[in-house]
Design an enzyme around this catalytic site. Structure first.
Site, PDB file in Angstrom:
ATOM      1  N   ASP A   1     -22.591  13.239  20.217  1.00 50.96           N
ATOM      2  CA  ASP A   1     -22.362  11.794  20.285  1.00 50.96           C
ATOM      3  C   ASP A   1     -23.323  11.204  21.312  1.00 50.96           C
ATOM      4  OD1 ASP A   1     -20.165  11.942  18.469  1.00 50.96           O
ATOM      5  OD2 ASP A   1     -18.935  12.703  20.106  1.00 50.96           O
TER       6      ASP A   1
ATOM      7  N   GLU B   1     -10.250   8.141   9.758  1.00 51.75           N
ATOM      8  CA  GLU B   1      -9.985   8.160  11.193  1.00 51.75           C
ATOM      9  C   GLU B   1      -8.544   7.702  11.404  1.00 51.75           C
ATOM     10  OE1 GLU B   1     -14.107   7.301  13.401  1.00 51.75           O
ATOM     11  OE2 GLU B   1     -13.409   5.603  12.206  1.00 51.75           O
TER      12      GLU B   1
END
Length: 247
Positions: free
Chosen positions: A128, A8
């Site tokens: 999500d 990330e």
């Protein structure tokens, strides 16, 4: 099962988030390109990269990601801020093996269906979930659609897979987290990639036996050296079923 070592990126650095909080990253003092190369050397067939600056709509890490795509030595599954057809097509043209799409898939499903048809097995749906609700816009807004209904709407699309993240349970109750992810997995015919569930090798072993989960993203545990990637890849391999002996 495929283990996706995960990088990330925020401001050119490798970071990890807690419960999706972009403003509270844990920073890992490692070189992103060298980290990706080390994952490839360990045997990873895919590396997952999330551009958190693009997720937040505050710039991007395009140049760094392009370098990783060119130098990593493994295919790259790229997510973060893919909110237009142009950006998806641009990164596929640049060599991304897969592109992960979330917000655009909620706001403009026709476009995402068309992209999946044009690039079969290169488009991944992002689901999500926070407190049972589908989240969009960098995990900041709750959508009206139920996560299971959302994935069912894409059953006819030739997707490469579905990445499911239970944001609320990122560091919480793992049983509850697996319940959310397995519930979404049961609602789709596409292979599901679990995110945020792995903290040890035992977690990978457990995921192998959850129906329709074909992969997992592993980030923080690799950076923290709680998991060795080569060992994780070995654990993820299928176990041969015993064969009956006939006389």
């Amino acid at each position: 099962m495929i283990v996706f070592p995960t990088i990330e990126l925020q401001g050119g650095k490798c970071v990890s988030l807690t419960r999706g909080r972009l403003e509270e990253p844990s920073i890992w003092h490692v070189d992103p390109v060298q980290t990706a190369q080390s994952y490839a050397s360990a045997g990873a067939s895919f590396i997952h990269i999330t551009d958190l600056d693009a997720v937040a709509g505050e710039g991007n890490n395009d140049e760094l990601i392009q370098e990783i795509v060119q130098k990593a030595g493994s295919s790259v599954q790229l997510g973060g801020g893919f909110r237009t057809r142009q950006r998806v097509e641009e990164w596929i043209d640049k060599g991304a093996g897969r592109v992960v799409i979330g917000t655009l898939a909620v706001q403009d499903p026709t476009t995402v269906q068309e992209l999946a048809t044009r690039y079969p097995d290169q488009i991944v749906l992002a689901v999500d979930v926070f407190q049972g609700k589908l989240m969009t816009e960098g995990w900041r807004n709750a959508g009206a659609m139920d996560p299971a209904d959302f994935v069912r709407a894409y059953d006819s699309a030739p997707l490469a897979g579905v990445v499911v993240t239970d944001i609320d349970a990122d560091i919480g109750d793992q049983e509850g987290q697996l319940g959310v992810i397995s519930g979404v997995a049961a609602a789709t015919r596409h292979p599901v990639i679990a995110r945020g569930t792995v903290r040890s090798l035992d977690d990978i072993s457990r995921l192998k036996y959850v129906a329709n989960i074909s992969g997992t993203l592993v980030g923080r545990a690799l950076h923290a050296k709680d998991i060795d990637l080569a060992e994780a890849l070995d654990v993820a391999q299928p176990v041969p079923e015993p064969k009956a002996e006939f006389q």
